[in-house]
Design an enzyme around this catalytic site. Structure first.
Site, short mmCIF file in Angstrom:
data_model
loop_
_atom_site.label_atom_id
_atom_site.label_comp_id
_atom_site.label_asym_id
_atom_site.label_seq_id
_atom_site.Cartn_x
_atom_site.Cartn_y
_atom_site.Cartn_z
N GLY A 170 0.71 -1.19 0.05
CA GLY A 170 -0.04 0.14 -0.01
C GLY A 170 0.84 1.21 -0.14
O GLY A 170 1.88 1.30 -0.82
N GLY A 171 0.42 2.25 0.77
CA GLY A 171 1.12 3.56 1.01
C GLY A 171 2.69 3.31 1.36
O GLY A 171 3.30 4.16 1.27
N GLY A 405 20.06 14.81 -30.44
CA GLY A 405 19.66 15.03 -29.09
C GLY A 405 20.45 14.40 -28.14
O GLY A 405 20.80 14.91 -27.09
C1 HXC Z 1 -3.15 -4.89 11.00
C2 HXC Z 1 -2.06 -6.55 9.95
C3 HXC Z 1 -1.78 -5.84 9.07
C4 HXC Z 1 -2.47 -4.86 8.88
C5 HXC Z 1 -0.85 -7.67 8.59
N1 HXC Z 1 -1.22 -7.77 9.98
N2 HXC Z 1 -1.07 -6.73 8.06
N3 HXC Z 1 -2.71 -6.00 11.13
N4 HXC Z 1 -3.11 -4.22 9.97
N5 HXC Z 1 -2.40 -3.92 7.70
C6 HXC Z 1 -1.13 -8.72 11.20
C7 HXC Z 1 -1.73 -9.94 10.82
O1 HXC Z 1 -3.00 -10.07 10.98
C8 HXC Z 1 -0.94 -10.88 11.57
O2 HXC Z 1 -1.38 -10.74 12.90
C9 HXC Z 1 0.61 -10.34 11.67
O3 HXC Z 1 0.38 -8.99 11.30
C10 HXC Z 1 1.39 -11.16 10.59
O4 HXC Z 1 0.67 -11.21 9.33
P1 HXC Z 1 0.82 -12.26 8.51
O5 HXC Z 1 -0.41 -12.05 7.46
O6 HXC Z 1 0.49 -13.55 9.50
O7 HXC Z 1 2.05 -12.74 8.02
P2 HXC Z 1 2.32 -12.91 6.54
O8 HXC Z 1 1.65 -14.39 6.14
O9 HXC Z 1 3.85 -12.83 6.49
O10 HXC Z 1 1.77 -12.01 5.73
C11 HXC Z 1 2.46 -10.36 5.81
C12 HXC Z 1 1.59 -9.56 4.69
C13 HXC Z 1 -0.07 -9.79 5.01
C14 HXC Z 1 2.14 -9.84 3.17
C15 HXC Z 1 2.17 -8.28 5.04
O11 HXC Z 1 -0.34 -9.74 6.35
C16 HXC Z 1 -0.52 -8.81 4.40
O12 HXC Z 1 -1.07 -8.88 2.94
N6 HXC Z 1 -1.02 -7.76 5.01
C17 HXC Z 1 -2.02 -6.57 4.59
C18 HXC Z 1 -1.18 -5.91 3.73
C19 HXC Z 1 -2.05 -4.64 3.32
O13 HXC Z 1 -2.92 -4.55 2.62
N7 HXC Z 1 -1.91 -3.50 4.29
C20 HXC Z 1 -2.68 -2.12 4.19
C21 HXC Z 1 -2.05 -1.39 2.88
S1 HXC Z 1 -2.73 0.01 2.59
P3 HXC Z 1 -1.83 -12.14 13.90
O14 HXC Z 1 -1.80 -11.45 15.21
O15 HXC Z 1 -2.94 -12.74 13.29
O16 HXC Z 1 -0.69 -12.99 13.79
C22 HXC Z 1 -1.90 1.16 3.46
C23 HXC Z 1 -2.42 2.55 3.06
C24 HXC Z 1 -1.39 3.40 3.52
O17 HXC Z 1 -0.71 0.60 3.74
C25 HXC Z 1 -1.60 4.82 2.69
C26 HXC Z 1 -0.70 5.72 2.82
C27 HXC Z 1 -0.71 6.77 1.78
#
Ligand code: HXC
Length: 515
Positions: A170-171, A405
């Site tokens: 994401g961001g 150029g």
């Molecule tokens: C809250 C999160 C999280 C998130 C992961 N976790 N991402 N908790 N917010 N964004 C938590 C999981 O629930 C888990 O907790 C722990 O972190 C480890 O994650 P896993 O999924 O078990 O690990 P893994 O299999 O290695 O996968 C990692 C990952 C996946 C690829 C990062 O977790 C994922 O796809 N997360 C979402 C990524 C995402 O979409 N982020 C938001 C992007 S938007 P538990 O307690 O269950 O172990 C953004 C906007 C910013 O960032 C904008 C700025 C302009």
């Protein structure tokens, strides 16, 4: 009483050192990744790390978050030294809630960024994060915004380096993209704006994490990553080598190192690298390696747009940035990607007082609808802008073709280049001889009894007149034609001559580079 307080504090400190706890640390190791603290240990000089905000926690109570409080709150921040030089850093801690960014995490990161810009030393970010912490919603998004704001404040003030060693989603990808250099670790790092799930839902495309946003994809195709490291150890070595070429901040010059290489070293073989037939490719890196101190060239963006080469080296101990066409790839023509790559590098060098050495052998900008519609005019002109804007010493050596150029863009005299040298093999013209004759003499050739013979004669004539460095030398746009063997001493003497160069421009808020 005091001893109780001390005990309590020491327990908290031990807890903080454990991040998300033993189980999470094991899970991190099982994924083949080091923890944030282990990474910091690898990067910094032994025992030099001072942590800040180790006891920070989030203050959020929705979604039962009060039961998920960990000291540090998902990021380890502080400062230390690398080969004796101070750096500030932050390392996302994946063992705490997936290294997600909270309001407090953002405050911790921007605090060290503020320190680094005030103190004037590099900032290193180690990324292993699930991005915005979903539970904190807007607080987390605003946290990212404040990091971007600080990235911009630091830009051009202190070098910013990103090590991407895990997910970055994401961001979260935009902060690394706003830093000067990104190093991604193969097979561990992924960076994307939207993950494979979203890609599948929106576009119906099936793509793996690695293919979409892995280190190789960003190292070779998108250019987001300047370096691809085999593993975390190599990643930290790249940071150390990179820093060794850079000053601490934009008010300093890179340190001069005694490399022991003779500044007057000649290489009589240099001319033999360039083939007599201008259509035959050769490896520009052979020339670079011969010229630079101890043949050591630290290439940046090696896998991306390899038709242009950029990187750091030393000449008589001084750091310089090299920009060179690579005739081995696309004949050294400039296209969209190579223009972006070289422009950004030139601008980086200019920010940090690093002289720019340009080695030219290019048939021109790349033709075709793909390039035109992709915006080669927009992107190609960035290179012109970057060279014109740069006030560091600029030295250009024309080795072979310098047409149209691309001749102009590759550090030609009137872009404000200080010293322009050419080898006797240089060919400086609006077009190559064949193409020029086809345009200038089309009517005569169409009417000729023996068009092939006439064409040969015209091409030979044109080549004799223009395919050389002497016309340019007669106008002073080439300062000196040099014996290729003397390239190294010629550049070193020019660098020494230009060492105190000061060029001031009229004050303005900032230029408006054609992004
Ligand atoms: C809250 C999160 C999280 C998130 C992961 N976790 N991402 N908790 N917010 N964004 C938590 C999981 O629930 C888990 O907790 C722990 O972190 C480890 O994650 P896993 O999924 O078990 O690990 P893994 O299999 O290695 O996968 C990692 C990952 C996946 C690829 C990062 O977790 C994922 O796809 N997360 C979402 C990524 C995402 O979409 N982020 C938001 C992007 S938007 P538990 O307690 O269950 O172990 C953004 C906007 C910013 O960032 C904008 C700025 C302009």
């Amino acid at each position: 009483m005091h001893s109780e307080k001390l005990k309590n504090f020491l327990q908290k400190r031990r807890q903080a050192d454990q991040g998300g706890g033993e189980e999470r640390i094991l899970a991190q190791h099982d994924k083949g990744k080091l923890t944030a603290r282990e990474r910091i240990g690898l990067l910094l000089d032994d025992g030099s790390f001072t942590e800040i905000d180790a006891l920070a926690t989030h203050h959020y109570y929705e979604f039962e978050m009060q039961n998920k409080k960990f000291f540090g709150d998902g990021v380890v921040t502080g400062y230390g030294t690398i080969n004796g030089r101070k750096v500030f850093l932050f390392a996302y801690d994946f063992t705490v809630l997936g290294g997600t960014l909270s309001e407090m995490g953002a405050k911790k990161i921007t605090k060290v960024m503020d320190h680094a810009t005030r103190v004037g030393c590099p900032i290193i970010g180690i990324i292993d994060s699930g991005g915005a912490r979903i539970q904190e919603g807007i607080l987390s998004l605003d946290g990212f915004a404040s990091i971007f704001y600080h990235n911009q404040l630091a830009s051009g003030v202190v070098p910013q380096i990103t090590c991407s060693i895990g997910p970055s989603a994401g961001g979260a990808v935009y902060s690394p993209a706003m830093t000067d250099f990104v190093i991604m670790v193969d097979k561990l790092a992924t960076m994307f704006v939207t993950g494979p799930e979203v890609v599948k839902t929106v576009l119906g495309e099936e793509v793996s994490f690695d293919e979409l946003g892995g280190a190789m994809s960003h190292g070779k195709i998108s250019g987001v990553s300047h370096f691809v490291a085999k593993n975390e150890f190599q990643c930290m070595d790249i940071v150390k080598t990179l820093l060794s070429y850079l000053p601490q901040n934009s008010t300093e010059e890179p340190s001069i190192v005694n490399t022991g290489d003779d500044p007057n070293r000649l290489d009589n073989n240099l001319i033999t690298i360039v083939p007599e037939n201008p259509l035959q490719p050769y490896d520009m890196k052979e020339i670079i390696h011969s010229i630079v101190d101890n043949h050591q060239f630290f290439e940046v963006h090696e896998l991306f747009a390899p038709n242009v080469i950029v990187g750091f080296c030393r000449l008589h101990g001084r750091t310089v940035g090299i920009v060179a066409n690579q005739p081995m790839v696309l004949a050294g023509a400039l296209d969209i990607d190579s223009s972006n790559k070289a422009s950004r590098f030139v601008r980086f060098c200019d920010c940090y007082n690093i002289p720019i050495i340009t080695l030219v052998d290019t048939p021109g900008y790349m033709p075709g609808t793909q390039q035109e519609h992709g915006g080669i005019i927009r992107h190609g002109s960035k290179l012109l802008y970057a060279y014109c804007e740069a006030t560091v010493p600029k030295i250009t050596i024309i080795i072979g073709k310098a047409y149209g150029g691309a001749y102009i863009a590759m550090g030609s005299k009137n872009l404000g280049t200080d010293m322009n040298f050419a080898w006797p093999t240089a060919q400086i013209a609006v077009l190559g001889s064949e193409a020029a004759v086809r345009i200038m003499n089309r009517k005569e050739l169409d009417a000729a009894k023996d068009p092939a013979a006439l064409k040969k004669q015209l091409v030979d004539n044109f080549s004799e007149k223009f395919a050389n460095p002497y016309v340019a030398a007669s106008y002073g746009t080439v300062d000196t034609v040099i014996d290729p063997a003397e390239t190294r001493p010629a550049i070193i003497r020019a660098l020494e001559g230009l060492a105190n160069k000061r060029e001031r421009r009229l004050p303005r808020k900032h230029g408006n580079i054609n992004l």
